[in-house]
Design a protein around this motif. Structure first.
Motif, PDB file in Angstrom:
ATOM      1  N   ARG A   8      -3.755   9.038  -9.321  1.00 20.84           N
ATOM      2  CA  ARG A   8      -4.801   9.340 -10.189  1.00 20.84           C
ATOM      3  C   ARG A   8      -5.162  10.897 -10.000  1.00 20.84           C
ATOM      4  NH1 ARG A   8      -6.878   4.455  -9.870  1.00 20.84           N
ATOM      5  NH2 ARG A   8      -5.082   4.273 -11.360  1.00 20.84           N
ATOM      6  N   ILE A   9      -5.065  11.400 -11.358  1.00 25.70           N
ATOM      7  CA  ILE A   9      -5.502  12.821 -11.493  1.00 25.70           C
ATOM      8  C   ILE A   9      -6.987  12.881 -12.493  1.00 25.70           C
ATOM      9  CG2 ILE A   9      -3.397  13.822 -10.948  1.00 25.70           C
ATOM     10  CD1 ILE A   9      -3.055  14.559 -14.033  1.00 25.70           C
ATOM     11  N   LEU A  10      -7.097  12.042 -12.871  1.00 24.84           N
ATOM     12  CA  LEU A  10      -8.512  11.780 -13.762  1.00 24.84           C
ATOM     13  C   LEU A  10      -9.131  10.537 -13.906  1.00 24.84           C
ATOM     14  CD1 LEU A  10     -10.438  13.927 -15.405  1.00 24.84           C
ATOM     15  CD2 LEU A  10      -9.013  13.220 -17.412  1.00 24.84           C
ATOM     16  N   PHE A  11     -10.496  10.350 -13.857  1.00 25.07           N
ATOM     17  CA  PHE A  11     -11.056   9.001 -14.172  1.00 25.07           C
ATOM     18  C   PHE A  11     -12.410   9.557 -15.118  1.00 25.07           C
ATOM     19  CE2 PHE A  11     -14.379   6.042 -13.432  1.00 25.07           C
ATOM     20  CZ  PHE A  11     -13.909   4.847 -14.050  1.00 25.07           C
ATOM     21  N   HIS A  12     -12.434   8.742 -16.066  1.00 20.68           N
ATOM     22  CA  HIS A  12     -13.699   8.819 -16.815  1.00 20.68           C
ATOM     23  C   HIS A  12     -14.060   7.649 -17.441  1.00 20.68           C
ATOM     24  CE1 HIS A  12     -16.472  10.589 -20.013  1.00 20.68           C
ATOM     25  NE2 HIS A  12     -15.862   9.522 -20.899  1.00 20.68           N
ATOM     26  N   HIS A  13     -15.557   7.321 -17.454  1.00 23.94           N
ATOM     27  CA  HIS A  13     -16.142   6.101 -18.053  1.00 23.94           C
ATOM     28  C   HIS A  13     -17.228   6.280 -19.180  1.00 23.94           C
ATOM     29  CE1 HIS A  13     -20.159   5.966 -16.030  1.00 23.94           C
ATOM     30  NE2 HIS A  13     -19.529   6.756 -15.083  1.00 23.94           N
ATOM     31  N   GLU A  14     -17.054   5.437 -19.923  1.00 18.60           N
ATOM     32  CA  GLU A  14     -18.136   5.400 -21.072  1.00 18.60           C
ATOM     33  C   GLU A  14     -18.780   4.225 -21.020  1.00 18.60           C
ATOM     34  OE1 GLU A  14     -17.769   5.297 -25.957  1.00 18.60           O
ATOM     35  OE2 GLU A  14     -16.773   7.165 -25.104  1.00 18.60           O
ATOM     36  N   GLY A  15     -19.968   4.153 -20.722  1.00 15.55           N
ATOM     37  CA  GLY A  15     -21.019   2.968 -20.657  1.00 15.55           C
ATOM     38  C   GLY A  15     -20.586   2.048 -19.652  1.00 15.55           C
TER      39      GLY A  15
END
Length: 116
Positions: A8-15
């Motif tokens: 995993r090289i990136l994680f992003h969450h929205e809400g």
């Protein structure tokens, strides 16, 4: 999070419900490369799209060589940067998700341009 055999090289969450990951999947999986995963139900299910990389260095990007902006209702983009070569130069590739239809249904990820 989706289970992959890669990194995993990136994680992003929205809400509270929506999240994205970018994973580097190894060659043992049969489909090596970078994959973008998205959930809209707190990880209950994940959709997957292969990033259409055009050069080998793009598949080798790590956490320090990726910048991204993800959004459900707006175009999303991913910028990859190569490691420095012997002369100190880097290459960059910019990919964007183009929205097609309601809430991005049928959206595609395509290269915008390559910077040598």
């Amino acid at each position: 999070m989706p289970a992959t055999d890669g990194n995993r090289i990136l994680f992003h969450h929205e809400g509270d419900l929506t999240g994205w990951t970018v994973d580097r999947v190894s060659i043992t999986s049969g489909e090596p490369g970078l994959f973008v995963y998205r959930t809209e139900n707190t990880g209950g299910s994940w959709s997957r799209v292969r990033l259409p990389i055009e050069e080998n260095w793009e598949a080798e990007a790590d956490q320090d060589q990726i910048l991204a902006s993800f959004a459900l209702k707006n175009p999303s983009w991913i910028l990859l940067q190569s490691k420095k070569d012997g002369g100190g130069s880097t290459r960059k590739a910019l990919y964007a998700r183009m929205l097609q239809g309601r809430r991005g249904a049928g959206s595609v990820i395509c290269p915008l341009w390559m910077v040598p």
